[in-house]
Write a protein that holds these residues in place. Structure first.
Motif, PDB file in Angstrom:
ATOM      1  N   LEU A 273      19.707  34.044 -36.105  1.00 24.85           N
ATOM      2  CA  LEU A 273      18.136  34.485 -35.804  1.00 24.85           C
ATOM      3  C   LEU A 273      17.700  34.324 -36.952  1.00 24.85           C
ATOM      4  N   ASN A 274      17.991  34.909 -37.494  1.00 20.75           N
ATOM      5  CA  ASN A 274      17.299  35.195 -39.362  1.00 20.75           C
ATOM      6  C   ASN A 274      17.681  33.675 -39.790  1.00 20.75           C
ATOM      7  N   MET A 275      18.126  32.284 -39.214  1.00 26.79           N
ATOM      8  CA  MET A 275      18.405  31.291 -40.273  1.00 26.79           C
ATOM      9  C   MET A 275      16.962  30.764 -39.348  1.00 26.79           C
ATOM     10  N   ALA A 276      17.115  30.769 -38.036  1.00 26.31           N
ATOM     11  CA  ALA A 276      15.963  30.073 -37.117  1.00 26.31           C
ATOM     12  C   ALA A 276      14.962  30.397 -37.311  1.00 26.31           C
ATOM     13  N   GLY A 277      15.197  32.131 -37.542  1.00 28.66           N
ATOM     14  CA  GLY A 277      13.425  32.614 -37.964  1.00 28.66           C
ATOM     15  C   GLY A 277      12.621  31.935 -39.178  1.00 28.66           C
ATOM     16  N   VAL A 278      14.064  31.392 -40.410  1.00 26.52           N
ATOM     17  CA  VAL A 278      12.872  30.863 -41.359  1.00 26.52           C
ATOM     18  C   VAL A 278      13.044  29.140 -41.333  1.00 26.52           C
ATOM     19  N   SER A 279      13.276  28.772 -40.240  1.00 29.17           N
ATOM     20  CA  SER A 279      12.811  27.378 -39.653  1.00 29.17           C
ATOM     21  C   SER A 279      11.750  27.629 -38.711  1.00 29.17           C
ATOM     22  N   LEU A 280      11.220  28.383 -37.987  1.00 30.96           N
ATOM     23  CA  LEU A 280      10.316  28.939 -37.330  1.00 30.96           C
ATOM     24  C   LEU A 280       9.150  28.325 -38.254  1.00 30.96           C
ATOM     25  N   ALA A 281       9.199  29.169 -39.441  1.00 31.85           N
ATOM     26  CA  ALA A 281       8.422  29.611 -40.304  1.00 31.85           C
ATOM     27  C   ALA A 281       7.699  28.274 -40.937  1.00 31.85           C
ATOM     28  N   HIS A 282       8.705  27.594 -41.445  1.00 28.10           N
ATOM     29  CA  HIS A 282       8.471  26.237 -41.850  1.00 28.10           C
ATOM     30  C   HIS A 282       7.614  25.275 -40.539  1.00 28.10           C
ATOM     31  N   ASP A 283       8.162  25.416 -39.522  1.00 30.47           N
ATOM     32  CA  ASP A 283       7.539  24.529 -39.105  1.00 30.47           C
ATOM     33  C   ASP A 283       6.130  25.223 -37.922  1.00 30.47           C
ATOM     34  N   LEU A 284       5.548  26.905 -38.390  1.00 30.60           N
ATOM     35  CA  LEU A 284       4.666  26.715 -38.010  1.00 30.60           C
ATOM     36  C   LEU A 284       3.936  26.821 -38.815  1.00 30.60           C
ATOM     37  N   LYS A 285       4.339  26.786 -39.907  1.00 33.13           N
ATOM     38  CA  LYS A 285       2.725  27.062 -40.682  1.00 33.13           C
ATOM     39  C   LYS A 285       1.884  26.004 -40.796  1.00 33.13           C
ATOM     40  N   PRO A 286       2.169  24.804 -40.501  1.00 30.74           N
ATOM     41  CA  PRO A 286       1.060  23.651 -40.519  1.00 30.74           C
ATOM     42  C   PRO A 286       0.004  24.273 -39.011  1.00 30.74           C
TER      43      PRO A 286
ATOM     44  N   ASP B 229      -0.771  27.492 -38.873  1.00 29.06           N
ATOM     45  CA  ASP B 229      -1.331  28.572 -39.490  1.00 29.06           C
ATOM     46  C   ASP B 229      -0.857  30.042 -38.470  1.00 29.06           C
ATOM     47  N   ILE B 230       0.758  29.875 -37.763  1.00 28.78           N
ATOM     48  CA  ILE B 230       1.311  31.026 -37.356  1.00 28.78           C
ATOM     49  C   ILE B 230       2.522  31.282 -37.901  1.00 28.78           C
ATOM     50  N   THR B 231       2.079  32.835 -38.092  1.00 27.19           N
ATOM     51  CA  THR B 231       2.621  32.965 -39.287  1.00 27.19           C
ATOM     52  C   THR B 231       3.721  33.666 -38.641  1.00 27.19           C
ATOM     53  N   VAL B 232       5.097  33.727 -39.165  1.00 28.10           N
ATOM     54  CA  VAL B 232       6.503  34.439 -38.459  1.00 28.10           C
ATOM     55  C   VAL B 232       7.137  35.342 -39.118  1.00 28.10           C
ATOM     56  N   GLY B 233       7.777  36.351 -38.522  1.00 27.31           N
ATOM     57  CA  GLY B 233       8.013  37.943 -39.480  1.00 27.31           C
ATOM     58  C   GLY B 233       9.531  37.778 -39.214  1.00 27.31           C
ATOM     59  N   VAL B 234      10.925  38.150 -39.318  1.00 26.47           N
ATOM     60  CA  VAL B 234      12.343  38.691 -39.249  1.00 26.47           C
ATOM     61  C   VAL B 234      11.777  40.506 -39.702  1.00 26.47           C
ATOM     62  N   ILE B 235      12.122  41.144 -38.261  1.00 21.89           N
ATOM     63  CA  ILE B 235      11.896  42.385 -38.877  1.00 21.89           C
ATOM     64  C   ILE B 235      13.019  43.575 -38.339  1.00 21.89           C
ATOM     65  N   SER B 236      13.316  44.180 -39.202  1.00 20.29           N
ATOM     66  CA  SER B 236      14.939  44.531 -39.007  1.00 20.29           C
ATOM     67  C   SER B 236      14.278  46.274 -39.053  1.00 20.29           C
ATOM     68  N   PRO B 237      14.544  46.924 -37.532  1.00 15.08           N
ATOM     69  CA  PRO B 237      14.379  48.141 -37.525  1.00 15.08           C
ATOM     70  C   PRO B 237      15.248  49.017 -37.905  1.00 15.08           C
TER      71      PRO B 237
END
Length: 135
Positions: free
Chosen positions: A82-95, A97-105
């Motif tokens: 999931l953490n790796m998916a978050g990194v990939s999503l951040a790259h894919d959605l950056k164009p 202007d969508i922010t992706v965050g990975v949160i560990s409660p």
């Protein structure tokens, strides 16, 4: 309908050891913990607009540098995925202007102050750590 904040919170945990685990249990954890949030984000992508935020709820147990106890193979591997998916999503959605965050409660406690592995019933999260992967 526009989505301002999408919070992907999925979690299944099985207590596994090197001597006692099931490939089926590991697969179930991957499907829920790693694939589920990715699929939900994909299905709702058209409703995410510039300025939207996507949060993925992860776990410290998915950290490769913070594994001090071993075990819990499916959970640890699925949250690392999931953490790796978050990194990939951040790259894919950056164009877009969508922010992706990975949160560990973090750990949770119940009313008696017992830590997560004894949590049953009511609990409250301990302070949140947030890693923003894209602006």
């Amino acid at each position: 309908m526009k989505i301002d904040l999408l919070i992907n919170n999925a979690g299944v945990l099985a207590n596994e050891s090197i001597n006692d685990y099931s490939p089926n249990t590991i697969e179930q954890q991957f499907l829920v913990n790693a694939m589920g949030p990715l699929l939900v984000t994909q299905l709702l992508k058209e409703q995410l607009v510039a300025g939207s935020k996507v949060a993925l709820i992860t776990s410290r147990m998915g950290s490769m540098t913070d594994n001090t106890s071993g075990g819990y193979y499916g959970y640890r591997m699925s949250k690392a995925a999931l953490n790796m998916a978050g990194v990939s999503l951040a790259h894919d959605l950056k164009p877009a202007d969508i922010t992706v965050g990975v949160i560990s409660p973090g750990l949770c406690t119940n009313r008696n102050g017992q830590l997560w592995w004894k949590c049953i019933g009511h609990w409250t999260p301990v302070p949140v750590s947030l890693s923003v992967l894209s602006n």
